[in-house]
Design a protein around this motif. Structure first.
Motif, PDB file in Angstrom:
ATOM      1  N   TRP A 205       0.827  -1.199   0.000  1.00  0.00           N
ATOM      2  CA  TRP A 205       0.000   0.000   0.000  1.00  0.00           C
ATOM      3  C   TRP A 205       0.867   1.258   0.000  1.00  0.00           C
ATOM      4  CZ3 TRP A 205      -0.434   3.962   3.616  1.00  0.00           C
ATOM      5  CH2 TRP A 205      -1.501   4.845   3.414  1.00  0.00           C
ATOM      6  N   GLY A 206       1.877   1.277   0.887  1.00  0.00           N
ATOM      7  CA  GLY A 206       2.730   2.462   0.965  1.00  0.00           C
ATOM      8  C   GLY A 206       3.514   2.706  -0.313  1.00  0.00           C
ATOM      9  N   LEU A 207       4.010   1.624  -0.946  1.00  0.00           N
ATOM     10  CA  LEU A 207       4.788   1.763  -2.170  1.00  0.00           C
ATOM     11  C   LEU A 207       3.954   2.390  -3.276  1.00  0.00           C
ATOM     12  CD1 LEU A 207       7.248   1.235  -3.966  1.00  0.00           C
ATOM     13  CD2 LEU A 207       6.374  -1.090  -4.328  1.00  0.00           C
ATOM     14  N   PHE A 208       2.731   1.918  -3.464  1.00  0.00           N
ATOM     15  CA  PHE A 208       1.879   2.463  -4.517  1.00  0.00           C
ATOM     16  C   PHE A 208       1.450   3.889  -4.208  1.00  0.00           C
ATOM     17  CE2 PHE A 208       1.399  -2.057  -5.511  1.00  0.00           C
ATOM     18  CZ  PHE A 208       1.506  -2.035  -6.898  1.00  0.00           C
ATOM     19  N   ASN A 209       1.311   4.216  -2.923  1.00  0.00           N
ATOM     20  CA  ASN A 209       0.912   5.580  -2.575  1.00  0.00           C
ATOM     21  C   ASN A 209       2.029   6.586  -2.755  1.00  0.00           C
ATOM     22  OD1 ASN A 209      -1.886   6.283  -1.113  1.00  0.00           O
ATOM     23  ND2 ASN A 209      -1.444   4.103  -0.862  1.00  0.00           N
ATOM     24  N   VAL A 210       3.278   6.124  -2.864  1.00  0.00           N
ATOM     25  CA  VAL A 210       4.365   7.046  -3.178  1.00  0.00           C
ATOM     26  C   VAL A 210       4.173   7.644  -4.563  1.00  0.00           C
ATOM     27  CG1 VAL A 210       6.856   7.207  -3.603  1.00  0.00           C
ATOM     28  CG2 VAL A 210       6.005   5.921  -1.634  1.00  0.00           C
ATOM     29  N   PHE A 211       3.611   6.859  -5.476  1.00  0.00           N
ATOM     30  CA  PHE A 211       3.455   7.296  -6.864  1.00  0.00           C
ATOM     31  C   PHE A 211       2.046   7.788  -7.181  1.00  0.00           C
ATOM     32  CE2 PHE A 211       6.593   3.847  -6.647  1.00  0.00           C
ATOM     33  CZ  PHE A 211       7.714   4.517  -7.093  1.00  0.00           C
ATOM     34  N   ALA A 212       1.051   7.342  -6.428  1.00  0.00           N
ATOM     35  CA  ALA A 212      -0.327   7.766  -6.708  1.00  0.00           C
ATOM     36  C   ALA A 212      -1.154   7.641  -5.440  1.00  0.00           C
ATOM     37  CB  ALA A 212      -0.939   6.929  -7.826  1.00  0.00           C
ATOM     38  N   ASP A 213      -2.151   8.497  -5.312  1.00  0.00           N
ATOM     39  CA  ASP A 213      -3.049   8.468  -4.164  1.00  0.00           C
ATOM     40  C   ASP A 213      -4.175   7.498  -4.472  1.00  0.00           C
ATOM     41  OD1 ASP A 213      -4.328   8.944  -1.822  1.00  0.00           O
ATOM     42  OD2 ASP A 213      -5.074  10.932  -2.352  1.00  0.00           O
ATOM     43  N   LEU A 214      -4.156   6.329  -3.828  1.00  0.00           N
ATOM     44  CA  LEU A 214      -5.114   5.267  -4.128  1.00  0.00           C
ATOM     45  C   LEU A 214      -6.268   5.287  -3.132  1.00  0.00           C
ATOM     46  CD1 LEU A 214      -2.678   2.308  -4.887  1.00  0.00           C
ATOM     47  CD2 LEU A 214      -3.757   3.858  -6.511  1.00  0.00           C
TER      48      LEU A 214
ATOM     49  N   ILE B 282       9.312  -3.036   5.416  1.00  0.00           N
ATOM     50  CA  ILE B 282       9.413  -2.235   4.196  1.00  0.00           C
ATOM     51  C   ILE B 282       8.095  -1.516   3.920  1.00  0.00           C
ATOM     52  CG2 ILE B 282       9.719  -2.365   1.695  1.00  0.00           C
ATOM     53  CD1 ILE B 282      11.685  -4.658   2.184  1.00  0.00           C
ATOM     54  N   GLY B 283       6.971  -2.211   4.145  1.00  0.00           N
ATOM     55  CA  GLY B 283       5.669  -1.580   3.936  1.00  0.00           C
ATOM     56  C   GLY B 283       5.452  -0.400   4.865  1.00  0.00           C
ATOM     57  N   VAL B 284       5.802  -0.578   6.147  1.00  0.00           N
ATOM     58  CA  VAL B 284       5.703   0.543   7.091  1.00  0.00           C
ATOM     59  C   VAL B 284       6.626   1.679   6.669  1.00  0.00           C
ATOM     60  CG1 VAL B 284       6.102   1.245   9.477  1.00  0.00           C
ATOM     61  CG2 VAL B 284       4.994  -0.932   9.001  1.00  0.00           C
ATOM     62  N   GLY B 285       7.815   1.311   6.147  1.00  0.00           N
ATOM     63  CA  GLY B 285       8.749   2.325   5.685  1.00  0.00           C
ATOM     64  C   GLY B 285       8.189   3.173   4.563  1.00  0.00           C
ATOM     65  N   PHE B 286       7.506   2.548   3.613  1.00  0.00           N
ATOM     66  CA  PHE B 286       6.922   3.317   2.511  1.00  0.00           C
ATOM     67  C   PHE B 286       5.757   4.193   2.991  1.00  0.00           C
ATOM     68  CE2 PHE B 286       9.037   0.248  -0.381  1.00  0.00           C
ATOM     69  CZ  PHE B 286       9.647   1.171  -1.210  1.00  0.00           C
ATOM     70  N   VAL B 287       5.022   3.708   3.982  1.00  0.00           N
ATOM     71  CA  VAL B 287       3.990   4.568   4.578  1.00  0.00           C
ATOM     72  C   VAL B 287       4.637   5.796   5.218  1.00  0.00           C
ATOM     73  CG1 VAL B 287       2.223   4.699   6.376  1.00  0.00           C
ATOM     74  CG2 VAL B 287       2.365   2.670   4.932  1.00  0.00           C
ATOM     75  N   LEU B 288       5.770   5.582   5.892  1.00  0.00           N
ATOM     76  CA  LEU B 288       6.492   6.707   6.479  1.00  0.00           C
ATOM     77  C   LEU B 288       7.004   7.655   5.399  1.00  0.00           C
ATOM     78  CD1 LEU B 288       8.560   5.046   9.343  1.00  0.00           C
ATOM     79  CD2 LEU B 288       6.543   6.484   9.561  1.00  0.00           C
ATOM     80  N   ILE B 289       7.440   7.098   4.257  1.00  0.00           N
ATOM     81  CA  ILE B 289       7.926   7.952   3.171  1.00  0.00           C
ATOM     82  C   ILE B 289       6.825   8.902   2.710  1.00  0.00           C
ATOM     83  CG2 ILE B 289       8.629   7.947   0.740  1.00  0.00           C
ATOM     84  CD1 ILE B 289      10.308   5.520   1.292  1.00  0.00           C
TER      85      ILE B 289
END
Length: 313
Positions: A145-154, A198-205
């Motif tokens: 979820w976090g990875l995809f939200n870096v590139f687009a708001d889902l 990693i998922g939590v990390g992308f949410v933090l990003i």
């Protein structure tokens, strides 16, 4: 010699080992117990922490990208980031230890109140490999979820579809195969823990990018930026003759590397560099309070020349 009946004492024979239950055969170890719960939790916490830290530097990179520079130009490398994070890591450890104790104690208490039903339910799930593999696969799919939200708001619906799709297509069958042997089950725990970190990390990003954008617009850093080691430091810049530059306005010091300071001018919303030689930092402030409604950019439309002795952006 009188005749007497001789009796031979039968040798001591150890009782045959008890057959293991289906749950023990499936899991390769005896079930239940606080120690077993602690062991399972610790086997997941370590890969979560490693995966989270691995992604964190990417988040710091995105923060500085908002200001048009990279961490190396601001003097931030892995060692500097780790040293800044030490206080946060200690705070997390101090917070996590009692929380872990509360979770274990709550689980034990609920299990006692339900007459062991909670433990039996957990073992029933663990001894059915398809159920355990499905839960782990869906969770790993959701970590993207976090990875995809870096590139687009889902939206939530799109994210659920993506999570289910990734989980079923990429993880379900491999996790089911890993459940056959103890080594595979241990490997699955490590993989799930790493992907969780990693998922939590992308949410933090995502939140760090939003926090950096807000800082650029309002001049006020949020708590998350402070926790990851970003220094919200402001200073008045002077030259070597102790002459105040830039009309005495406060500049945010993003960092220093190779004898060059990186500053952000909140009033003009510009990032610029200035040689550290002949530059004096005075009236330094950390995390200054802003009045309500304050925003940067008061001089952003000023087309006049830059203040004296300030290099261009």
């Amino acid at each position: 010699m009188t005749s007497q009946q001789l009796s031979l004492e039968a040798p001591h024979v150890s009782p045959p080992p008890q057959p293991r239950s289906p749950a023990e055969k499936e899991n390769g170890q005896e079930s239940g117990g606080v120690l077993a719960m602690l062991e399972r939790i610790s086997s997941v916490v370590v890969p979560v922490g490693v995966g989270l830290y691995a992604v964190l530097y990417m988040g710091i990179t995105e923060v500085y990208n908002v200001f048009g520079v990279n961490p190396a130009q601001a003097g931030i490398d892995q060692s500097v980031l780790f040293s800044r994070l030490m206080g946060t890591l200690i705070l997390l450890l101090v917070t996590a230890v009692p929380l872990l104790g509360v979770v274990v104690g709550t689980g034990w208490l609920l299990n006692k109140l339900t007459g062991g039903a909670l433990s039996r339910l957990a073992q029933a799930i663990r001894q059915r490999p398809w159920i355990a593999a499905s839960i782990a696969a869906l969770w790993c799919g959701a970590t993207y979820w976090g990875l995809f939200n870096v590139f687009a708001d889902l939206h939530l619906t799109a994210m659920v579809i993506i999570a289910v799709g990734i989980g079923v297509l990429a993880f379900l069958i491999p996790f089911r195969l890993l459940r056959r042997k103890p080594v595979g089950r241990a490997g699955m725990k490590v993989l799930v823990g790493a992907l969780s970190g990693i998922g939590v990390g992308f949410v933090l990003i995502v939140n760090l990018m939003n926090g950096a954008t807000e800082l650029r617009q309002t001049g006020q850093a949020n708590l998350l930026l402070n926790l990851v080691g970003f220094q919200d430091q402001w200073t008045i810049v002077k030259d070597s003759d102790d002459k105040t530059l830039y009309d005495g306005r406060y500049m945010m010091q993003l960092g220093e590397s190779d004898g060059t300071y990186i500053f952000y001018d909140c009033d003009k919303m510009e990032t610029f560099r200035r040689s550290a030689e002949g530059t004096i930092l005075s009236a330094i402030q950390l995390d200054p309070e802003r009045e309500k409604g304050f925003t940067c950019g008061d001089l952003a439309k000023d087309d006049g020349p830059k203040d004296q002795k300030g290099s261009g952006t």
